[in-house]
Write an enzyme that holds these catalytic residues in place. Sequence first.
Site, short mmCIF file in Angstrom:
data_model
loop_
_atom_site.label_atom_id
_atom_site.label_comp_id
_atom_site.label_asym_id
_atom_site.label_seq_id
_atom_site.Cartn_x
_atom_site.Cartn_y
_atom_site.Cartn_z
CD1 TRP A 133 -0.38 -1.53 3.17
CD2 TRP A 133 0.47 0.53 3.39
NE1 TRP A 133 0.33 -1.50 4.35
CE2 TRP A 133 0.86 -0.24 4.51
CE3 TRP A 133 0.89 1.85 3.32
CZ2 TRP A 133 1.64 0.26 5.54
CZ3 TRP A 133 1.68 2.37 4.36
CH2 TRP A 133 2.04 1.58 5.44
CG ASN A 134 5.06 1.18 0.56
OD1 ASN A 134 4.61 0.25 -0.10
ND2 ASN A 134 6.35 1.36 0.72
N PRO A 158 -3.14 -5.54 -6.41
CG PRO A 158 -4.44 -3.66 -6.88
CD PRO A 158 -4.24 -5.10 -7.27
N GLY A 206 6.33 -6.66 -0.32
CA GLY A 206 5.55 -6.56 0.91
C GLY A 206 6.39 -6.95 2.11
CD GLU A 228 13.00 -6.49 -4.81
OE1 GLU A 228 13.56 -5.83 -3.90
OE2 GLU A 228 13.60 -7.00 -5.76
CG LEU A 229 10.47 -9.90 1.25
CD1 LEU A 229 10.80 -11.18 1.98
CD2 LEU A 229 9.03 -9.89 0.78
CB CYS A 262 10.92 -0.98 1.25
SG CYS A 262 11.37 -0.46 -0.41
P1 NAD Z 1 1.89 -7.09 3.32
O1 NAD Z 1 2.91 -8.17 3.28
O2 NAD Z 1 0.97 -7.03 4.47
O3 NAD Z 1 0.97 -7.13 2.01
C1 NAD Z 1 1.50 -7.05 0.72
C2 NAD Z 1 0.54 -7.67 -0.26
O4 NAD Z 1 0.43 -9.07 -0.01
C3 NAD Z 1 -0.88 -7.12 -0.21
O5 NAD Z 1 -1.34 -6.96 -1.54
C4 NAD Z 1 -1.65 -8.24 0.49
O6 NAD Z 1 -3.02 -8.31 0.15
C5 NAD Z 1 -0.93 -9.46 -0.04
N1 NAD Z 1 -1.07 -10.68 0.78
C6 NAD Z 1 -1.40 -10.79 2.09
N2 NAD Z 1 -1.41 -12.09 2.47
C7 NAD Z 1 -1.07 -12.81 1.38
C8 NAD Z 1 -0.88 -14.21 1.14
N3 NAD Z 1 -1.04 -15.12 2.10
N4 NAD Z 1 -0.51 -14.59 -0.11
C9 NAD Z 1 -0.31 -13.69 -1.09
N5 NAD Z 1 -0.49 -12.36 -0.92
C10 NAD Z 1 -0.85 -11.92 0.31
O7 NAD Z 1 2.73 -5.72 3.18
P2 NAD Z 1 2.18 -4.25 3.29
O8 NAD Z 1 1.86 -3.95 4.71
O9 NAD Z 1 1.16 -4.01 2.24
O10 NAD Z 1 3.48 -3.40 2.85
C11 NAD Z 1 4.45 -2.97 3.74
C12 NAD Z 1 5.67 -3.88 3.65
O11 NAD Z 1 6.15 -3.89 2.31
C13 NAD Z 1 6.83 -3.39 4.48
O12 NAD Z 1 7.42 -4.48 5.14
C14 NAD Z 1 7.79 -2.81 3.45
O13 NAD Z 1 9.14 -2.80 3.84
C15 NAD Z 1 7.56 -3.72 2.30
N6 NAD Z 1 8.00 -3.09 1.06
C16 NAD Z 1 9.11 -3.57 0.44
C17 NAD Z 1 9.58 -2.95 -0.72
C18 NAD Z 1 10.81 -3.44 -1.44
O14 NAD Z 1 11.03 -3.07 -2.58
N7 NAD Z 1 11.65 -4.24 -0.80
C19 NAD Z 1 8.88 -1.86 -1.24
C20 NAD Z 1 7.77 -1.40 -0.56
C21 NAD Z 1 7.31 -2.03 0.59
#
Ligand code: NAD
Length: 473
Positions: A133-134, A158, A206, A228-229, A262
């Site tokens: 979402w960011n 998304p 995520g 990418e976490l 991130c």
């Molecule tokens: P999140 O992991 O909660 O969710 C990310 C996505 O995964 C959402 O679309 C969600 O609906 C989906 N999802 C949830 N459960 C799932 C499952 N079991 N199987 C498949 N998909 C599933 O992350 P968030 O809170 O949306 O985003 C914040 C995180 O993202 C932070 O940890 C941040 O560091 C990371 N992030 C990383 C990067 C990078 O490039 N490394 C960039 C931006 C954000």
Amino acid sequence: MTQLKARDPRTGEYDYQFEGTDRSALEAIASRQRATAQDWHALGLDGRMAKLGALADALGKHHDAIAAALEIDTGRRRIAGLEVDGTIGAIHGWLAQAPHLVPSGWTEGRMNPAIRHAPQFLPYALVGVISPWNFPLTLSMIDTIPALLAGCTVIVKPSEVTPRFVDPLRVAIAEAGLSDVLSFVQGDGATGAALIDTVDAICFTGSVPTGRKVAAGAAQNMIPAFLELGGKDPLIVLESSDLEAATDAALRSSVLSTGQACQSIERIYVQRSIHDAFLSRLVEKAEAARLNWPDITQGEIGPIIFDKQAAILEAHIEDAKAKGGRALTGGTIETHGGGLWLRPTVIGDATHEMKVVTQETFGPIMPVLPFDTVEDAIAMANDTEYGLSAAVFAGTLEEAQAVGEQIEAGAVSLNDAALTALFHEAEKHSFKLSGMGGSRMGPAGFQRFLRRKALIANTGAPAPLGAFAEDAQ
Ligand code: NAD
């Protein structure tokens, strides 16, 4: 179909309803796209480049509608517009590079020059993209653009936290004639999990806990997962640094997007001789930052997009205070008009016992820690389970580089910070828990969507079986 609701981060109201895509609907979309995948590949790179160029034009035409929806999703105006501009720029960047990224032609064998080989590159028919979402648009399109150009069809899921931008984006996708090869499906984690069962490769951005589930699902299906976490990026400031430049970069890279990035700097190590001067200048600059409330056209700090994140920020601040940390500015979640805000928060007397120094915070919080020797700073920077990126400030580039080379992270900014947000040309991996799979940036970000096939030709006579006889000479 699951009914979902999204919250407006400026008002706190759940005023947007949408339907989650269930497994059978997803499978129908996947099978339609698989049917078009062959034609998309057969179009060739030139044909696909023309279509992506049309998408850039359509995004330009619908810029304001997409940006307006992103503005409600994220509660910020300028970055919403920059997301659309950046996506158009990313398309043009890939269009300029793509023709030069795949080698062709025959290579003579080293052992036997009569045997030569030529590569063939075959795209995955269907790639899934799951985004957070960011930066809702940027992170939905960052892998999608090179995957489409490589010849894959793509389904994007998304985040359910920020769904509003999808409708106006679909209009642009349809106008560019890409609806058969690029779909957006709305939904929560259940839709994301189903997507992993439907595609030939999965790109995920995520959190680490969800990333582990995605990796497990991909392993079960034996498909590649590009993850990418999260991160806990350190900034090291050596005593030779320019204090103005270092505090400018420290503040911008920690609190831009309210720290919801991130690659945000999440901990700052400053050499003891300049620690106090650095801290007071950082606090001064942090205090000058303004909320974009009540006027969205003013200020630098937007609301906390995801309300659950506010509880994590609060817990990290409280934990730091309980362990002797001092919030020198900011430090309290503020409610305005139903939305949640946190002003840039500098934490003095921070230590590695605190959550705010060891766990991902994802907010505008800057714990500052002193160090004596460069070796101490490197050891503390590397004392983390994350390895996304890092930054080093020093009086000279050589001094900064010498330290940067010892940091265990996929990208290190030298004499600035969080440069991966602005510069996508350098290949980089995500180290440790911050991810896995090939680089999303640079040439590899395109090549990873192509399976390599080798055509191996013998221009001489094939060896007879007798050449391998036990008694052959
Ligand atoms: P999140 O992991 O909660 O969710 C990310 C996505 O995964 C959402 O679309 C969600 O609906 C989906 N999802 C949830 N459960 C799932 C499952 N079991 N199987 C498949 N998909 C599933 O992350 P968030 O809170 O949306 O985003 C914040 C995180 O993202 C932070 O940890 C941040 O560091 C990371 N992030 C990383 C990067 C990078 O490039 N490394 C960039 C931006 C954000």
